[in-house]
Each structure stands twice: as C-alpha cells, then as structure tokens.
Design a protein around this motif. Structure first.
Motif, PDB file in Angstrom:
ATOM      1  N   GLU A  58       3.952  61.960  36.468  1.00 60.75           N
ATOM      2  CA  GLU A  58       4.080  61.617  34.128  1.00 60.75           C
ATOM      3  C   GLU A  58       4.895  60.103  34.559  1.00 60.75           C
ATOM      4  OE1 GLU A  58       6.147  64.260  32.023  1.00 60.75           O
ATOM      5  OE2 GLU A  58       5.686  62.946  30.423  1.00 60.75           O
ATOM      6  N   VAL A  59       4.187  59.446  33.454  1.00 59.35           N
ATOM      7  CA  VAL A  59       4.739  57.586  33.749  1.00 59.35           C
ATOM      8  C   VAL A  59       5.312  57.793  32.197  1.00 59.35           C
ATOM      9  CG1 VAL A  59       3.885  55.776  32.587  1.00 59.35           C
ATOM     10  CG2 VAL A  59       2.096  56.698  34.312  1.00 59.35           C
ATOM     11  N   ASP A  60       6.790  57.335  32.534  1.00 57.56           N
ATOM     12  CA  ASP A  60       7.930  57.936  31.214  1.00 57.56           C
ATOM     13  C   ASP A  60       7.790  56.404  30.222  1.00 57.56           C
ATOM     14  OD1 ASP A  60       8.963  59.483  32.336  1.00 57.56           O
ATOM     15  OD2 ASP A  60      10.076  58.467  33.831  1.00 57.56           O
ATOM     16  N   ASN A  61       7.809  54.793  31.320  1.00 58.06           N
ATOM     17  CA  ASN A  61       7.422  53.955  30.004  1.00 58.06           C
ATOM     18  C   ASN A  61       6.077  53.659  30.369  1.00 58.06           C
ATOM     19  OD1 ASN A  61       8.317  51.386  28.614  1.00 58.06           O
ATOM     20  ND2 ASN A  61       9.518  50.643  29.963  1.00 58.06           N
ATOM     21  N   PRO A  62       4.788  54.167  29.527  1.00 60.87           N
ATOM     22  CA  PRO A  62       3.328  53.777  29.864  1.00 60.87           C
ATOM     23  C   PRO A  62       3.183  52.151  29.200  1.00 60.87           C
ATOM     24  CG  PRO A  62       3.500  55.488  27.979  1.00 60.87           C
ATOM     25  CD  PRO A  62       5.012  55.527  28.661  1.00 60.87           C
ATOM     26  N   SER A  63       3.829  52.095  28.095  1.00 59.65           N
ATOM     27  CA  SER A  63       3.328  49.883  27.226  1.00 59.65           C
ATOM     28  C   SER A  63       4.828  49.023  28.607  1.00 59.65           C
ATOM     29  CB  SER A  63       5.064  50.040  26.480  1.00 59.65           C
ATOM     30  OG  SER A  63       4.087  50.223  24.950  1.00 59.65           O
ATOM     31  N   GLN A  64       5.530  49.444  29.337  1.00 53.23           N
ATOM     32  CA  GLN A  64       5.418  48.427  30.386  1.00 53.23           C
ATOM     33  C   GLN A  64       4.833  48.022  31.598  1.00 53.23           C
ATOM     34  OE1 GLN A  64      10.081  49.056  31.487  1.00 53.23           O
ATOM     35  NE2 GLN A  64       9.745  47.191  31.476  1.00 53.23           N
ATOM     36  N   ILE A  65       3.936  49.716  31.816  1.00 54.67           N
ATOM     37  CA  ILE A  65       3.186  50.111  33.018  1.00 54.67           C
ATOM     38  C   ILE A  65       2.242  49.006  32.179  1.00 54.67           C
ATOM     39  CG2 ILE A  65       2.024  51.225  34.576  1.00 54.67           C
ATOM     40  CD1 ILE A  65       3.545  52.289  35.087  1.00 54.67           C
ATOM     41  N   PHE A  66       1.428  49.427  31.604  1.00 54.94           N
ATOM     42  CA  PHE A  66       0.299  48.414  30.771  1.00 54.94           C
ATOM     43  C   PHE A  66       0.297  47.134  30.749  1.00 54.94           C
ATOM     44  CE2 PHE A  66      -0.606  52.997  29.741  1.00 54.94           C
ATOM     45  CZ  PHE A  66      -1.929  52.992  31.155  1.00 54.94           C
ATOM     46  N   LEU A  67       1.095  46.936  30.218  1.00 45.86           N
ATOM     47  CA  LEU A  67       2.291  45.228  30.123  1.00 45.86           C
ATOM     48  C   LEU A  67       1.963  44.741  31.471  1.00 45.86           C
ATOM     49  CD1 LEU A  67       2.732  44.949  26.288  1.00 45.86           C
ATOM     50  CD2 LEU A  67       0.856  44.672  27.534  1.00 45.86           C
ATOM     51  N   SER A  68       1.944  45.346  32.690  1.00 46.45           N
ATOM     52  CA  SER A  68       2.616  44.629  33.813  1.00 46.45           C
ATOM     53  C   SER A  68       2.468  43.111  34.173  1.00 46.45           C
ATOM     54  CB  SER A  68       2.777  45.573  34.980  1.00 46.45           C
ATOM     55  OG  SER A  68       1.767  46.098  34.980  1.00 46.45           O
ATOM     56  N   ALA A  69       0.648  43.683  34.235  1.00 47.09           N
ATOM     57  CA  ALA A  69       0.424  42.249  34.390  1.00 47.09           C
ATOM     58  C   ALA A  69       0.056  41.066  34.100  1.00 47.09           C
ATOM     59  CB  ALA A  69      -1.338  42.540  35.426  1.00 47.09           C
ATOM     60  N   TYR A  70       0.545  41.248  32.340  1.00 42.48           N
ATOM     61  CA  TYR A  70       0.318  40.295  31.073  1.00 42.48           C
ATOM     62  C   TYR A  70       1.254  39.719  31.471  1.00 42.48           C
ATOM     63  CZ  TYR A  70       0.456  38.947  26.655  1.00 42.48           C
ATOM     64  OH  TYR A  70       0.604  37.992  25.518  1.00 42.48           O
ATOM     65  N   ARG A  71       0.402  38.600  31.308  1.00 44.37           N
ATOM     66  CA  ARG A  71       0.798  36.668  31.086  1.00 44.37           C
ATOM     67  C   ARG A  71       0.741  36.352  29.635  1.00 44.37           C
ATOM     68  NH1 ARG A  71      -2.084  34.527  34.949  1.00 44.37           N
ATOM     69  NH2 ARG A  71      -1.221  32.393  33.838  1.00 44.37           N
ATOM     70  N   GLU A  72       1.599  35.961  29.376  1.00 38.49           N
ATOM     71  CA  GLU A  72       1.921  35.773  27.804  1.00 38.49           C
ATOM     72  C   GLU A  72       1.117  34.237  27.618  1.00 38.49           C
ATOM     73  OE1 GLU A  72       3.856  36.350  25.226  1.00 38.49           O
ATOM     74  OE2 GLU A  72       3.875  34.431  24.130  1.00 38.49           O
ATOM     75  N   GLY A  73       0.250  33.661  26.704  1.00 38.69           N
ATOM     76  CA  GLY A  73      -0.058  32.764  26.381  1.00 38.69           C
ATOM     77  C   GLY A  73      -1.578  32.178  27.719  1.00 38.69           C
ATOM     78  N   THR A  74      -2.394  33.603  27.054  1.00 43.03           N
ATOM     79  CA  THR A  74      -3.601  33.756  28.456  1.00 43.03           C
ATOM     80  C   THR A  74      -4.363  33.415  27.172  1.00 43.03           C
ATOM     81  OG1 THR A  74      -2.250  34.496  29.214  1.00 43.03           O
ATOM     82  CG2 THR A  74      -5.067  34.323  30.005  1.00 43.03           C
TER      83      THR A  74
END
Ligand code: ADP
Ligand code: MG
Length: 382
Positions: free
Chosen positions: A192-208
């Motif tokens: 089970e994924v506890d903190n899904p937002s963090q995982i789905f944003l893990s590769a997100y780079r601000e200002g792309t």
C-alpha cells in the motif's frame, strides 16, 4: 460481508491474482479459512508466487479446478468442517458448467457460473471473491455482463509499464464507492502506498514547460499528480492527439476550446498529453490542468512558480467549480505549493474555503475563463 459476491475486474497481468493471494493470507491470519480456487494456474505456479510473496499458506486451502460443479462439491465439504470460510475464484472466465452450452469464458457460461456462485454464497452465508478479465476495449463476456448480479464491483487498474495500481469501487451494496486503494507492485507483491501525492510528484521539476500539477480526487482522497503536454507542428497530415491517462474525448474538447476561446492555433499541432506515474484520471476537475499544460507547451512558457491548477472547462471557455475544493487545496499546501489557479468561487463557498484554509500560505488565483486563467497562470517570459 457474509454471503456477498465481490467481483474484482482488471486487465490480464495487472495483479488480480497477486492481490487476492495476499488478501487470502491476511484473512487467514485473521482466523478465516480461505478456499483459493484457481482455474488458471497449477498448484506449483501458485506455490512459486506464494513463496515470492512470502506467504506461508497457513489457513489457505488451494484447488486447481475449472469445473464449477466439482468446485462447489469441494466447497460443500469444506463448509461442513470450517465455519469461518472465505472463497476466492480466480477467474470466472475459466470456470465452466457441463450442463450449460458454450465454451468457458462465453457469456452463457460466465453468467450461469456467477449465478450459481451467488446462490451458493447466499445459501451458505459465505463471502466469495471472484476475478474477471476485462480487455482494453471493454468487457467481452466479462465483468460488464456480471455487474448487476454481484454485490460489489471493484476494478484494479494501472498502466502496464507503471508499478502503481489503483483499486477502485464502482458498485457497492454495503458501503461507499468513494474509497480507493493505491498500491505499488514490486517483487514481493503489492504494497500500500502511504503518501501517494509525494510518489506521483517524485519526478516533478518545478518550472518545466508543459508540466502542470493538479490536485485530483481518487475516491475521497486528494492526490496531486503531474500532467504533461507536448505540442509539435505537423504540417503534413491531420493533427494527432494522444491521451495517456486522461480521457481522449476530453482532450479533444479541451483542444477545441483552446482553439476557439483562447486563441491557440492548434489545428496544425500534434498534441500529446500524459499523466505521469501511469495513473488514469477521469474527473473534469483536471480540465484546466490539461489546458494549462497544452498552452504552456504551445507558448513555450512556464507555469508560474509552485502552482497547482484545478477547474472544469466548459464549451464556451468558462471555468466551472469542482467538488471538495478545500480538500484539494489542503493537499497542495501540504506538499509546498504556493498558489492555486482555479475557477471563481461563489462568495459563500469562497469564504468557507478561506476560513477552512485559515491563514495558510497559499494564494488563490481565481479566473472565470480559460483565457483569463492562462494569462494569470503562465509566465510572460520564457
Ligand atoms: N517474478 C516476478 N517478480 C516480480 N513481479 C512479478 C513476477 N511475476 C509476476 N510479477 C508481476 O505480477 C504481475 C502479474 O500479476 P497477476 O496477479 O498474475 O495478474 P493477473 O492475475 O491480474 O493476471 C506481472 O505483470 C508482474 O508485474
Ligand atoms: Mg491471474
């Protein structure tokens, strides 16, 4: 629920058998006796999987059988010895009845097998979980035809290339359909994924450029995901649109609105939209996120710093409110976003939202149209 029939549908290979084997082990730990019937796999195959998943098999009886009459006979005798029984049938498409016409997996066989199981479940007050394959194109003799027979329908979804899986409820006679489970498939099974937002944003780079974060709701749970868009000029053929993780018709609608109401000349542009992490999102609340990502790529301009985007887009280019705004914004705040581009809120709701957010450090940027939202949400310079 005793006597209930629960259908777990999903594409082949998505992890239904894994999920049910893990669930069986957990039920057995909680003093249930589980009868796990597989018409697809041999005892050796299931043993190998159980070893990989670190499941001892204590309290789980296994039977490899696809003749449903034989399965029911077996369940009868187990039922006579064990009071606290849970039955798993993997999968309904492999079960067959000799007295019914058609090959296993045909509509007649699948329907009749399900009816017999449901009868047995109710008569014996034993819960039964059944799996059903669905194809990408929809159901062929699959769960679609069974949904009205069973008590609960769950869909297990995810993109095959991604390790994330979502278990979604589409029908539930005993409770809410608003809950989802989010899991990650690994070597040792589903976790089970506890903190899904963090995982789905893990590769997100601000200002792309072309990349926008939207607070979506999975069931009642807010979840931040990244939507990426790429537009490229295609002067040779009809423009192509590719939608990964968002609804294709929704993408067409948004592209049309952007062209007609926001002045983006997309008629000679290929458009690709992608939800990262292999998630599928179906709610209109992500419309403005899709629109902003496309506009960002088209204009080569970044979204403003630390921005989350939400809102439904109407055919006239107007923005419409979305449910549970506070919950979505709260999740954005939790993950460090500083502004939220969104539809203008009616005064009553606006004051409620502002109150519930207290003095949280987030700027609400309200817009009434897509065109206005793009002016406010995208940087002027490159
Ligand atoms: N040896 C393995 N190591 C890691 N993952 C595996 C292994 N074997 C299978 N899997 C994972 O399990 C998935 C198949 O799960 P399964 O429960 O059999 O799906 P379903 O029952 O829905 O067809 C594969 O797509 C793969 O992701
Ligand atoms: Mg399977």
């Amino acid at each position: 629920m005793p006597g209930s029939l629960v259908l777990i549908g999903g594409e082949p290979g998505i992890g239904k058998s894994t999920l049910l084997l893990q669930a069986s082990a957990l039920a057995a730990e909680n003093n249930k006796t589980v009868a796990y019937i597989s018409g697809e796999e041999s005892i050796n195959q299931v043993k190998l999987r159980a070893e990989r998943l670190n499941i001892s098999g204590k309290g789980v009886y296994f039977l490899s059988e696809s003749n449903l009459a034989a399965v029911l006979e077996c369940l009868e005798s187990l039922r006579a010895q064990q009071s606290n029984l849970l039955v798993v049938i993997d999968s309904i498409q492999t079960m067959y009845l000799e007295d019914v016409a058609g090959t296993p997996g045909s509509i007649a066989q699948v329907r009749e097998s399900t009816l017999r199981l449901e009868h047995w479940a109710k008569q014996n007050n034993v819960p039964i979980l059944i799996t059903g394959h669905v194809t990408k194109e929809g159901a062929i003799a699959g769960p679609g035809t069974l949904e009205h027979i069973v008590d609960v329908v769950l869909y297990f979804e995810g993109e095959p290339f991604s390790s994330y899986r979502v278990l979604r409820s589409v029908k539930n006679r005993f409770g809410s359909t608003n809950e989802v489970g989010i899991f990650e498939m690994g070597n040792s099974g589903l976790i089970e994924v506890d903190n899904p937002s963090q995982i789905f944003l893990s590769a997100y780079r601000e200002g792309t450029i072309g990349s926008v974060v939207v607070p979506t709701l999975e069931g009642s749970r807010p979840l931040l995901v990244e939507i990426q868009a790429l537009t490229t000029t295609n002067s040779f053929g009809p423009p192509r649109r590719i939608a990964n993780g968002v609804d294709f018709n929704r993408l067409l609608l948004i592209a049309a609105v952007l062209t007609k109401r926001a002045g983006l000349k997309l008629f000679n542009q290929d458009i690709i939209v992608n939800v990262t992490g292999g998630l599928r999102i179906n709610e209109p609340a992500v419309d403005l996120g899709i629109a902003s990502a496309i506009a960002s790529s088209f204009h080569d301009s970044k979204p403003i710093s630390r921005l989350a985007v939400l809102g439904e887009v109407g055919l006239n280019g107007e923005l419409r409110g979305v449910p549970h705004v506070e919950r979505r914004i709260a999740e954005a705040i939790r993950l460090g976003f500083k502004s939220c581009l969104m539809p203008k809120l009616p005064p009553v709701i606006a004051s409620e939202v502002k109150q519930s957010l207290n003095d949280a450090n987030i700027q609400l940027i309200e817009a009434s149209s897509v065109a206005e939202a793009l002016r406010l949400g995208l940087s002027k310079s490159k």
